[in-house]
Design a protein around this motif. Structure first.
Motif, PDB file in Angstrom:
ATOM      1  N   ASN A 220       0.812  -1.216   0.000  1.00  0.00           N
ATOM      2  CA  ASN A 220       0.000   0.000   0.000  1.00  0.00           C
ATOM      3  C   ASN A 220       0.844   1.264   0.000  1.00  0.00           C
ATOM      4  O   ASN A 220       0.453   2.293   0.535  1.00  0.00           O
ATOM      5  N   GLY A 221       2.027   1.158  -0.578  1.00  0.00           N
ATOM      6  CA  GLY A 221       2.845   2.354  -0.753  1.00  0.00           C
ATOM      7  C   GLY A 221       3.540   2.830   0.513  1.00  0.00           C
ATOM      8  O   GLY A 221       4.034   3.942   0.574  1.00  0.00           O
ATOM      9  N   TYR A 222       3.615   1.990   1.518  1.00  0.00           N
ATOM     10  CA  TYR A 222       4.171   2.438   2.795  1.00  0.00           C
ATOM     11  C   TYR A 222       4.906   1.277   3.443  1.00  0.00           C
ATOM     12  O   TYR A 222       4.328   0.212   3.669  1.00  0.00           O
ATOM     13  N   LEU A 223       6.159   1.492   3.737  1.00  0.00           N
ATOM     14  CA  LEU A 223       6.948   0.382   4.258  1.00  0.00           C
ATOM     15  C   LEU A 223       8.026   0.927   5.188  1.00  0.00           C
ATOM     16  O   LEU A 223       8.571   2.002   4.958  1.00  0.00           O
ATOM     17  N   ALA A 224       8.296   0.144   6.218  1.00  0.00           N
ATOM     18  CA  ALA A 224       9.376   0.536   7.122  1.00  0.00           C
ATOM     19  C   ALA A 224      10.677   0.557   6.335  1.00  0.00           C
ATOM     20  O   ALA A 224      10.889  -0.276   5.465  1.00  0.00           O
ATOM     21  N   PHE A 225      11.499   1.539   6.610  1.00  0.00           N
ATOM     22  CA  PHE A 225      12.766   1.691   5.917  1.00  0.00           C
ATOM     23  C   PHE A 225      13.547   0.372   5.955  1.00  0.00           C
ATOM     24  O   PHE A 225      14.056  -0.102   4.951  1.00  0.00           O
ATOM     25  N   SER A 226      13.550  -0.244   7.138  1.00  0.00           N
ATOM     26  CA  SER A 226      14.298  -1.490   7.271  1.00  0.00           C
ATOM     27  C   SER A 226      13.684  -2.611   6.439  1.00  0.00           C
ATOM     28  O   SER A 226      14.361  -3.551   6.037  1.00  0.00           O
ATOM     29  N   GLY A 227      12.401  -2.498   6.197  1.00  0.00           N
ATOM     30  CA  GLY A 227      11.704  -3.526   5.411  1.00  0.00           C
ATOM     31  C   GLY A 227      12.135  -3.560   3.967  1.00  0.00           C
ATOM     32  O   GLY A 227      11.844  -4.511   3.248  1.00  0.00           O
ATOM     33  N   TYR A 262      14.745   9.751  16.217  1.00  0.00           N
ATOM     34  CA  TYR A 262      15.064   8.352  16.533  1.00  0.00           C
ATOM     35  C   TYR A 262      13.874   7.403  16.358  1.00  0.00           C
ATOM     36  O   TYR A 262      13.915   6.268  16.753  1.00  0.00           O
ATOM     37  N   GLY A 263      12.825   7.935  15.776  1.00  0.00           N
ATOM     38  CA  GLY A 263      11.663   7.067  15.547  1.00  0.00           C
ATOM     39  C   GLY A 263      11.878   6.177  14.317  1.00  0.00           C
ATOM     40  O   GLY A 263      12.894   6.259  13.635  1.00  0.00           O
ATOM     41  N   GLN A 264      10.881   5.367  14.082  1.00  0.00           N
ATOM     42  CA  GLN A 264      10.908   4.472  12.917  1.00  0.00           C
ATOM     43  C   GLN A 264      10.931   5.294  11.624  1.00  0.00           C
ATOM     44  O   GLN A 264      10.142   6.225  11.478  1.00  0.00           O
ATOM     45  N   ILE A 265      11.811   4.921  10.722  1.00  0.00           N
ATOM     46  CA  ILE A 265      11.834   5.597   9.417  1.00  0.00           C
ATOM     47  C   ILE A 265      10.983   4.792   8.440  1.00  0.00           C
ATOM     48  O   ILE A 265      11.048   3.559   8.420  1.00  0.00           O
ATOM     49  N   HIS A 266      10.161   5.511   7.698  1.00  0.00           N
ATOM     50  CA  HIS A 266       9.342   4.827   6.690  1.00  0.00           C
ATOM     51  C   HIS A 266       9.636   5.342   5.302  1.00  0.00           C
ATOM     52  O   HIS A 266      10.024   6.502   5.148  1.00  0.00           O
ATOM     53  N   VAL A 267       9.411   4.472   4.345  1.00  0.00           N
ATOM     54  CA  VAL A 267       9.514   4.882   2.945  1.00  0.00           C
ATOM     55  C   VAL A 267       8.101   4.876   2.390  1.00  0.00           C
ATOM     56  O   VAL A 267       7.334   3.938   2.606  1.00  0.00           O
ATOM     57  N   LYS A 268       7.768   5.950   1.707  1.00  0.00           N
ATOM     58  CA  LYS A 268       6.395   6.098   1.254  1.00  0.00           C
ATOM     59  C   LYS A 268       6.394   6.490  -0.210  1.00  0.00           C
ATOM     60  O   LYS A 268       7.178   7.323  -0.654  1.00  0.00           O
TER      61      LYS A 268
END
Lengths: 274, 194, 194
Positions: A220-227, A262-268
């Motif tokens: 859905n166009g949204y994923l954790a950076f680490s993912g 320091y929060g979760q980084i996401h790629v969108k």
């Protein structure tokens, strides 16, 4: 035509054929009598002289193997003469047969020496053989005709194809070399009108860019950076992925989001792309 | 004349007629041809046809009534397999298709506009459709520029077809790398890595 | 790939294929088209075809095998009625055509001259054309005699048309009666008798 006839008749010179011809109409056996106007139709019903001879033999209940040449020749000549007299166009084969019969008949009449008989075949033998052979195939043709056959005894039973039927499309084959060749052509053309940058971007990054976009679409166009990373790929793989994400960001295809320090980084994917 | 025909004979005759005819046969067609002279009532014929439909319900062909009459039709579920009876060879791909595919392979993800810029000619929808239908390329995203054009990339099927495990197994094209095809001016230098 | 197909599906597929095909289908034809990828054993396919033949035994159409393969045909007993579907079909063939065909069937390969010798009349080009146009005979070679005349033989279509699987299913030729001329006797007596 009449010349041929007189030729064939001369062969029979020793026979009192003229006399027979004179008597012919009166002496014709009843079962053989055919009104002259039906003669042409009759002749059409025969498949040539062999067929006609067979008819005469059968009518007289003669045995082919015992071919009574005199009788048959007599009958045959009567018809031929009659038809000649009525100016029917006779096929040449009928006249050849008349000549052959006359010849056989004359040879049979010639006195022979007993010693020579073994070597000399019966003049009838060849004609008998031909009549027999023809009769076999005449019968075979009748049997063939009686076999059940298409369009008469049976018809093809078929079904139509369902509406959703579509023929199988065999797609063209492409060779890898054709692709590189195509690309070389492009390059050649491009060289003519483009200014040159030196750019050494490796394919792996472009491929990884595609893969990340694909991955994002699936999530859905949204994923954790680490993912986005596949740790099993090792260091090099991680670096390629990282560069790909940076490149995607630069091309404004994705955004990197961090809500708090320091929060979760996401790629969108940009602009609600899903 | 009104000859007798028993139920079995009637069914066989109707069945054979529909199978043999080269067009659909209506009840009237049947009455005026194969059943002519048998004096078969309308109801009896309808019953026979119903019975035939039932008989063929579980078979590979089914008796169907269409606007113009009855005919036997192959089961729609079988169409994909039956298609192999009449294969059609499609024409070879044009130069334009091959060039487009090559550009998508080497420059993915790439928009149609970018392909057009590089090729110097427009890329028809037909070309893109050919490649999409073949499952060799797909849209993996959209570029955030006016019009949001789709970004094309190659698929796993593309790699499988050409016997490749990764895109980097594509033959290297030194000439291609030496020239910039990147009109968007996004030059990145990642060369050292690979 | 070797997909599974159950017995019911297999029978339906084979049945539909034979009904839909525009020519007879052999086992090999079936294996290489509709059954491609299913890995159906030869025996299983034969069993299916046998089963289909049994299923249709009491119906208006029957499954038959001829030279080129399997196809469904209407029951011969129904032909008189079915003929009414085509008021002007069912071509008849002249004796000349049938005799020529019989000679080619039983004596193949044979030249036109040899046919003429046996029939005792010339064989018109029209007759040969009829047989060639129907695809019942074809030229399979040339005899190495002056003029190199064509050698004619029958085709699979001929066998199909007459519902035969092999040439040896043709009715056997009647035997010649041995020529029993007693030369010594006949030569002497003929002259006297007639």
């Amino acid at each position: 035509m009449s010349d041929i006839i007189s030729d064939s008749l001369t062969i029979q010179q020793p026979l009192p054929l003229a006399f027979v011809r004179g008597e012919a109409v009166l002496d014709r056996p009843e079962d053989l009598y055919i009104p002259p106007d039906a003669l042409e139709i009759l002749l059409d019903a025969f498949e040539g002289p062999l067929d006609f001879l067979l008819y005469l033999i059968r009518k007289h209940k003669f045995d082919i193997v015992d071919l009574p040449v005199n009788e048959i020749t007599l009958q045959y000549m009567e018809y031929i003469d009659l038809m000649q007299g009525l100016n029917f166009e006779l096929a040449a084969e009928y006249l050849v047969m008349a000549a052959m019969l006359a010849e056989i008949k004359s040879r049979l009449l010639l006195p022979r020496h007993t010693e020579a008989e073994d070597e000399e075949a019966d003049p009838r033998a060849e004609l008998i053989r031909r009549l027999q052979e023809y009769e076999v195939f005449k019968q075979a043709a009748t049997e063939l005709d009686s076999l059940p056959r298409d369009e008469r005894d049976h018809f093809n039973a078929t079904a139509v194809l369902a509406d959703n039927f579509a023929p199988l499309l065999i797609l063209p084959d492409v060779d890898l070399a054709e692709l590189t060749l195509a690309l070389k052509d492009i390059v050649k053309r491009a060289k003519d009108f483009q200014h040159h940058h030196i750019k050494r971007e490796h394919l792996s990054t472009r491929e990884r860019m595609s893969r990340i976009l694909d991955l994002l679409s699936q999530h859905n166009g949204y994923l954790a950076f680490s993912g986005c990373f596949e740790v099993t790929e090792g260091r090099e793989g991680v670096v390629v992925t990282f560069l790909a994400i940076l490149e995607l960001t630069k091309e404004k295809l994705v955004e990197i989001i961090q809500v708090e320090a320091y929060g979760q980084i996401h790629v969108k994917l940009k602009a609600g792309e899903a | 004349m009104a000859d007798k025909i028993n139920d079995v004979q009637l069914m066989q005759l109707v069945e054979a007629a529909i199978f043999a005819a080269d067009k659909p046969l209506s009840s009237d067609d049947l009455q005026s041809t194969v059943l002519d002279g048998f004096n078969v009532s309308k109801k009896r014929l309808t019953d026979t046809l119903t019975r035939l439909m039932q008989d063929y319900a579980g078979r590979g062909v089914t008796l169907t009534e269409t606007a113009s009459g009855y005919r036997f039709i192959t089961k729609p579920e079988l169409s994909d397999y039956l298609a192999r009876l009449w294969p059609e060879r499609s024409p070879r791909y044009s130069r334009a298709v091959l060039e487009t595919l090559a550009l998508i392979a080497y420059r993915q993800p790439i928009t149609r506009g970018e392909i057009e810029d590089i090729r110097g000619v427009s890329v028809s929808s037909q070309i893109m459709r050919t490649l999409l239908d073949r499952n060799w390329v797909k849209v993996v995203g959209h570029k955030e520029v006016p019009g949001r054009p789709g970004l094309y990339a190659t698929t796993k099927e593309f790699l499988d077809y050409f016997g490749l495990k990764h895109l980097n197994q594509l033959p290297p094209l030194p000439e291609f790398q030496a020239i910039s095809l990147d009109l968007a001016d996004t030059v990145v230098t990642t060369g050292e890595l690979h």
